[in-house]
Structures are given as C-alpha cells and as structure tokens.
Motif scaffolding. Structure first.
Motif, PDB file in Angstrom:
ATOM      1  N   ILE A  34       0.841  -1.210   0.000  1.00  0.00           N
ATOM      2  CA  ILE A  34       0.000   0.000   0.000  1.00  0.00           C
ATOM      3  C   ILE A  34       0.873   1.257   0.000  1.00  0.00           C
ATOM      4  O   ILE A  34       0.589   2.214  -0.714  1.00  0.00           O
ATOM      5  CB  ILE A  34      -0.935   0.004   1.237  1.00  0.00           C
ATOM      6  N   GLY A  35       1.948   1.248   0.747  1.00  0.00           N
ATOM      7  CA  GLY A  35       2.840   2.406   0.825  1.00  0.00           C
ATOM      8  C   GLY A  35       3.474   2.741  -0.514  1.00  0.00           C
ATOM      9  O   GLY A  35       3.540   3.909  -0.916  1.00  0.00           O
ATOM     10  N   GLU A  36       3.950   1.700  -1.214  1.00  0.00           N
ATOM     11  CA  GLU A  36       4.569   1.923  -2.511  1.00  0.00           C
ATOM     12  C   GLU A  36       3.559   2.415  -3.547  1.00  0.00           C
ATOM     13  O   GLU A  36       3.853   3.290  -4.364  1.00  0.00           O
ATOM     14  CB  GLU A  36       5.246   0.644  -3.021  1.00  0.00           C
ATOM     15  N   LEU A  37       2.358   1.855  -3.541  1.00  0.00           N
ATOM     16  CA  LEU A  37       1.318   2.282  -4.475  1.00  0.00           C
ATOM     17  C   LEU A  37       0.902   3.735  -4.202  1.00  0.00           C
ATOM     18  O   LEU A  37       0.694   4.514  -5.139  1.00  0.00           O
ATOM     19  CB  LEU A  37       0.102   1.362  -4.390  1.00  0.00           C
ATOM     20  N   THR A  38       0.823   4.100  -2.943  1.00  0.00           N
ATOM     21  CA  THR A  38       0.476   5.472  -2.582  1.00  0.00           C
ATOM     22  C   THR A  38       1.555   6.437  -3.047  1.00  0.00           C
ATOM     23  O   THR A  38       1.258   7.494  -3.615  1.00  0.00           O
ATOM     24  CB  THR A  38       0.281   5.603  -1.058  1.00  0.00           C
ATOM     25  N   LEU A  39       2.808   6.078  -2.827  1.00  0.00           N
ATOM     26  CA  LEU A  39       3.916   6.921  -3.268  1.00  0.00           C
ATOM     27  C   LEU A  39       3.935   7.052  -4.786  1.00  0.00           C
ATOM     28  O   LEU A  39       4.115   8.153  -5.322  1.00  0.00           O
ATOM     29  CB  LEU A  39       5.240   6.339  -2.769  1.00  0.00           C
ATOM     30  N   LEU A  53       1.371   6.801  -6.826  1.00  0.00           N
ATOM     31  CA  LEU A  53       0.230   7.629  -7.185  1.00  0.00           C
ATOM     32  C   LEU A  53       0.517   9.107  -6.928  1.00  0.00           C
ATOM     33  O   LEU A  53       0.199   9.966  -7.763  1.00  0.00           O
ATOM     34  CB  LEU A  53      -1.010   7.192  -6.407  1.00  0.00           C
ATOM     35  N   LEU A  54       1.156   9.426  -5.815  1.00  0.00           N
ATOM     36  CA  LEU A  54       1.506  10.808  -5.503  1.00  0.00           C
ATOM     37  C   LEU A  54       2.501  11.373  -6.520  1.00  0.00           C
ATOM     38  O   LEU A  54       2.385  12.531  -6.932  1.00  0.00           O
ATOM     39  CB  LEU A  54       2.083  10.919  -4.094  1.00  0.00           C
TER      40      LEU A  54
END
Length: 74
Positions: free
Chosen positions: A4-9, A11-12
């Motif tokens: 989730i952290g990598e996907l959020t980063l 996306l940002l």
C-alpha cells in the motif's frame, strides 16, 4: 508485489508530475475566482448599505465651487 505504501507513493508522484503542467493554469483560475468573489462581496456590501433608504431617489451630483480655468485647444 507492491504494498500500500509503494502504491500510494507512486500515485503521488504521478499526480505531482501531471499537476506541474497544469499548475499555472490552476493558479490563474484561482486568482480570477478570488477577484470575482471579492467584487461580489463588495457589491453585496454596497447593496446592503443602500437597502434602508432604497425608497428615496439617488443623491444628485455634488457641485464643488472653485476656480475655472481655460483648456488649451488641441
């Protein structure tokens, strides 16, 4: 796989890259909107100030007496 952290980063980063291209346009639009809101606020304030005496006619122009001068012909 990605967490989730990598996907959020990711996306940002994508949003930041796309937003850089449109940032000047967005800021310009925000400035126009702020000016419109400011002028509408001023108009409402002026309208509220006139509301109690709305039944009387508007004041005539005020004449200020002074020295008259001649204009040079163009």
């Amino acid at each position: 796989m990605f967490g989730i952290g990598e996907l959020t980063l990711l996306l940002l980063v994508i949003v930041a890259v796309l937003a850089v291209k449109r940032l000047p346009e967005l800021m310009r639009s925000a400035g126009k909107a702020a000016r419109i809101l400011k002028s509408e606020k001023r108009a409402l304030k002026d309208e509220d100030g006139r509301a109690p005496g709305a039944d009387r006619p508007p004041a005539s122009p005020q004449v200020i007496r002074g020295e008259a001068t001649e204009r040079d012909a163009p």
